[in-house]
Structures are given as structure tokens and as C-alpha cells.
Motif scaffolding. Structure first.
Motif, short mmCIF file in Angstrom:
data_model
loop_
_atom_site.label_atom_id
_atom_site.label_comp_id
_atom_site.label_asym_id
_atom_site.label_seq_id
_atom_site.Cartn_x
_atom_site.Cartn_y
_atom_site.Cartn_z
N ALA A 90 0.84 -1.21 0.00
CA ALA A 90 0.00 0.00 0.00
C ALA A 90 0.87 1.25 0.00
CB ALA A 90 -0.93 0.00 1.21
N LEU A 91 1.90 1.27 0.82
CA LEU A 91 2.79 2.42 0.89
C LEU A 91 3.52 2.63 -0.44
CD1 LEU A 91 4.04 4.65 2.67
CD2 LEU A 91 5.78 2.98 3.34
N CYS A 92 3.98 1.54 -1.04
CA CYS A 92 4.66 1.64 -2.34
C CYS A 92 3.73 2.20 -3.41
CB CYS A 92 5.18 0.27 -2.77
SG CYS A 92 6.63 -0.25 -1.87
N ARG A 93 2.47 1.76 -3.42
CA ARG A 93 1.52 2.25 -4.42
C ARG A 93 1.21 3.74 -4.20
NH1 ARG A 93 1.78 -0.02 -8.90
NH2 ARG A 93 -0.08 1.16 -9.40
N ILE A 94 1.14 4.16 -2.95
CA ILE A 94 0.87 5.58 -2.67
C ILE A 94 2.07 6.42 -3.10
CG2 ILE A 94 0.57 7.25 -0.81
CD1 ILE A 94 -1.19 5.05 0.57
N ILE A 95 3.28 5.97 -2.80
CA ILE A 95 4.48 6.72 -3.21
C ILE A 95 4.60 6.72 -4.73
CG2 ILE A 95 7.00 6.77 -3.13
CD1 ILE A 95 6.75 5.65 -0.24
N HIS A 96 4.33 5.57 -5.36
CA HIS A 96 4.34 5.49 -6.82
C HIS A 96 3.38 6.51 -7.41
CE1 HIS A 96 2.81 3.83 -10.67
NE2 HIS A 96 4.06 3.50 -10.87
N SER A 155 12.43 5.60 -13.84
CA SER A 155 12.16 6.86 -13.14
C SER A 155 12.09 6.53 -11.65
CB SER A 155 10.84 7.46 -13.62
OG SER A 155 9.76 6.68 -13.14
N PRO A 156 12.08 7.53 -10.79
CA PRO A 156 12.00 7.24 -9.35
C PRO A 156 10.78 6.38 -8.99
CG PRO A 156 12.57 9.53 -9.69
CD PRO A 156 12.26 8.96 -11.05
N ARG A 157 9.69 6.55 -9.70
CA ARG A 157 8.49 5.75 -9.38
C ARG A 157 8.71 4.28 -9.68
NH1 ARG A 157 7.17 8.16 -14.31
NH2 ARG A 157 6.64 6.61 -15.88
N SER A 158 9.60 3.96 -10.61
CA SER A 158 9.86 2.57 -10.99
C SER A 158 10.36 1.74 -9.82
CB SER A 158 10.87 2.49 -12.12
OG SER A 158 10.42 3.19 -13.25
N TYR A 159 11.14 2.35 -8.94
CA TYR A 159 11.68 1.61 -7.80
C TYR A 159 10.56 1.18 -6.85
CZ TYR A 159 15.99 3.41 -9.70
OH TYR A 159 17.02 3.72 -10.55
N PHE A 160 9.60 2.06 -6.64
CA PHE A 160 8.49 1.72 -5.75
C PHE A 160 7.54 0.73 -6.42
CE2 PHE A 160 10.22 5.59 -4.06
CZ PHE A 160 10.32 5.25 -2.72
N TYR A 161 7.43 0.82 -7.73
CA TYR A 161 6.65 -0.18 -8.46
C TYR A 161 7.28 -1.56 -8.26
CZ TYR A 161 4.55 -2.74 -12.33
OH TYR A 161 3.90 -3.67 -13.07
N MET A 162 8.60 -1.64 -8.38
CA MET A 162 9.30 -2.92 -8.24
C MET A 162 9.21 -3.47 -6.82
SD MET A 162 10.09 -3.91 -11.15
CE MET A 162 10.84 -5.39 -10.55
N ILE A 163 9.32 -2.61 -5.81
CA ILE A 163 9.17 -3.07 -4.43
C ILE A 163 7.76 -3.63 -4.24
CG2 ILE A 163 9.13 -2.38 -2.00
CD1 ILE A 163 11.24 -0.22 -2.77
N GLY A 164 6.77 -2.94 -4.80
CA GLY A 164 5.40 -3.43 -4.73
C GLY A 164 5.24 -4.78 -5.42
N MET A 165 5.89 -4.95 -6.55
CA MET A 165 5.81 -6.23 -7.26
C MET A 165 6.48 -7.34 -6.45
SD MET A 165 3.89 -5.64 -9.75
CE MET A 165 3.93 -7.25 -10.48
N LEU A 166 7.56 -7.02 -5.74
CA LEU A 166 8.19 -8.02 -4.87
C LEU A 166 7.26 -8.41 -3.72
CD1 LEU A 166 11.88 -6.72 -4.80
CD2 LEU A 166 10.98 -8.75 -5.98
N CYS A 167 6.54 -7.43 -3.19
CA CYS A 167 5.53 -7.73 -2.16
C CYS A 167 4.46 -8.64 -2.74
CB CYS A 167 4.88 -6.44 -1.65
SG CYS A 167 5.94 -5.42 -0.65
#
Length: 139
Positions: A93-99, A113-125
Motif C-alpha cells: 500500500a505504501l509503495c503504491r501511494i508513493i508510486h 524513473s523514481p516511481r519505478s523503484y516503488f513499483y518494483m518493491i510493490g511487485m516483490l511484495c
């Protein structure tokens, strides 16, 4: 049974609320244009347009929300460890909000882009929740 999953369920509600807010933001941004066709975003728009970014943010979430929420619900029904599941849900949820916030704020064609990193962390979750669900099924 479900009371032990209060934090997980609350996290799932936050994820759904985030997508709902993205829908509203995209609809408002779209309708504020001087000329628009309802339901259609101009193909000429790109990342420099907030209309494009808000539309893509919403649709990106639509593409991903069911892939996360369904396995998370399976984990609840299968009796997955509550702390692990809640942690994964809230991190997602936090990753999606930051994304979302980064997609709204940064107009870039650059990848990653910076959002890509949070997308990837979300995908790992997401992957971890799938693994947790399969682990619960087969143990």
C-alpha cells in the motif's frame, strides 16, 4: 476468524481507497481540459501532461490491484501468518501511494524513473504474497 486479520483488511481497504482516489483525480484532470471527449485521452499527450500521468496512474493501479488483493484474500482464508501478511500488505500500500505521488509530481520519459523503484518493491511484495498463499496451500 477475520478479527485477527484486522490490519491486513485495513491495508487492503487503503489499497482500494487509493485506486478510488486515483479515479477521481484522473476524472477531474480530464474534465478540466478545454476540449475533451469523455472516456478518451488524447494520444498526443505524454508525461508532460498531468492528464496523461493521472490517467496512467489510475490504469496502472487497475492493472495491478486484483493481482495483489486476490492472493492476499486467499492468504486470509488459508490462515496465513497475520504479521507477515499485514506487513506485506501495508508495504505494498505504501509503495503504491508513493508510486502515485511520484507519477503525479514528476514528468519524465526517463526509465527507470523514481516511481519505478516503488513499483518494483510493490511487485516483490506481490510475489511474496503469492508465495505465502502457495505455502499455506501446500503445508
Amino acid at each position: 476468524m477475520f478479527s485477527v486479520y484486522t490490519y491486513s483488511i485495513a491495508g487492503l481497504l487503503v489499497i482500494c481507497l487509493t485506486v478510488f482516489v486515483q479515479n477521481i483525480v484522473a476524472a477531474i484532470a480530464h474534465r478540466k481540459q478545454s476540449t475533451y471527449i469523455p472516456g478518451k485521452v488524447s494520444e498526443e499527450l505524454s508525461h508532460d501532461s498531468f492528464v496523461f500521468r493521472s490517467h496512467r496512474t489510475f490504469h496502472n493501479s487497475l492493472e495491478n490491484v486484483h493481482q495483489f488483493t486476490l492472493p492476499a484474500l486467499f492468504c486470509i482464508f488459508l490462515g496465513a501468518p497475520t504479521n507477515i501478511l499485514a506487513s506485506l500488505i501495508w508495504l505494498y500500500a505504501l509503495c503504491r501511494i508513493i508510486h502515485m505521488a511520484l507519477y503525479y509530481a514528476i514528468a519524465t520519459e526517463k526509465n527507470p524513473s523514481p516511481r519505478s523503484y516503488f513499483y518494483m518493491i510493490g511487485m516483490l511484495c506481490n510475489l511474496a504474497v503469492f508465495i505465502l498463499a502457495f505455502f499455506q496451500v501446500f503445508t
